[in-house]
Scaffold this active site. Structure first.
Site, PDB file in Angstrom:
ATOM      1  N   HIS A 133       0.854  -1.182   0.000  1.00 27.82           N
ATOM      2  CA  HIS A 133       0.000   0.000   0.000  1.00 27.82           C
ATOM      3  C   HIS A 133       0.891   1.233   0.000  1.00 27.82           C
ATOM      4  O   HIS A 133       1.986   1.202   0.540  1.00 27.82           O
ATOM      5  CB  HIS A 133      -0.893  -0.025   1.253  1.00 27.82           C
ATOM      6  CG  HIS A 133      -2.017   0.950   1.193  1.00 27.82           C
ATOM      7  ND1 HIS A 133      -1.901   2.227   1.656  1.00 27.82           N
ATOM      8  CD2 HIS A 133      -3.267   0.833   0.705  1.00 27.82           C
ATOM      9  CE1 HIS A 133      -3.044   2.870   1.472  1.00 27.82           C
ATOM     10  NE2 HIS A 133      -3.893   2.026   0.889  1.00 27.82           N
ATOM     11  N   ALA A 134       0.442   2.310  -0.588  1.00 23.31           N
ATOM     12  CA  ALA A 134       1.132   3.609  -0.618  1.00 23.31           C
ATOM     13  C   ALA A 134       2.583   3.493  -1.096  1.00 23.31           C
ATOM     14  O   ALA A 134       2.817   3.233  -2.262  1.00 23.31           O
ATOM     15  CB  ALA A 134       1.012   4.316   0.712  1.00 23.31           C
TER      16      ALA A 134
END
Length: 89
Positions: free
Chosen positions: A15-16
């Protein structure tokens, strides 16, 4: 087609920041179709929104597949980069 199955070890999952690393590396291979699969869903690994939409948590098993002219080089470099960044084991 080449593929690898690996475990995500980054504490936040894919994620991210870790997703950005993966997408940036995959995007370096325009002549390859590169996908990541998790829990029966498969998305284009060159799409940040696609990768993040999978919601891959830490300790998850994912499959990365490459097909195209540079598939051998692509899969090797993506795997090496994600291992160096301690995103996968």
């Amino acid at each position: 087609m080449k593929q690898i199955t690996v475990t995500v070890i980054d504490p936040v999952g894919l994620h991210a920041r870790p997703a950005t690393v993966a997408v940036n590396q995959a995007s370096k291979f325009p002549k390859c179709d590169i996908n990541v699969a998790f829990k029966g869903r498969e998305v284009n690994m060159k799409s940040i929104m696609g990768v993040m939409s999978l919601g891959i948590p830490t300790q998850s098993e994912i499959t990365i597949s490459c097909s195209g002219e540079d598939e051998d080089d692509a899969i090797a470099k993506i795997e090496a980069t994600l291992r160096e960044q301690k995103i996968i084991a």
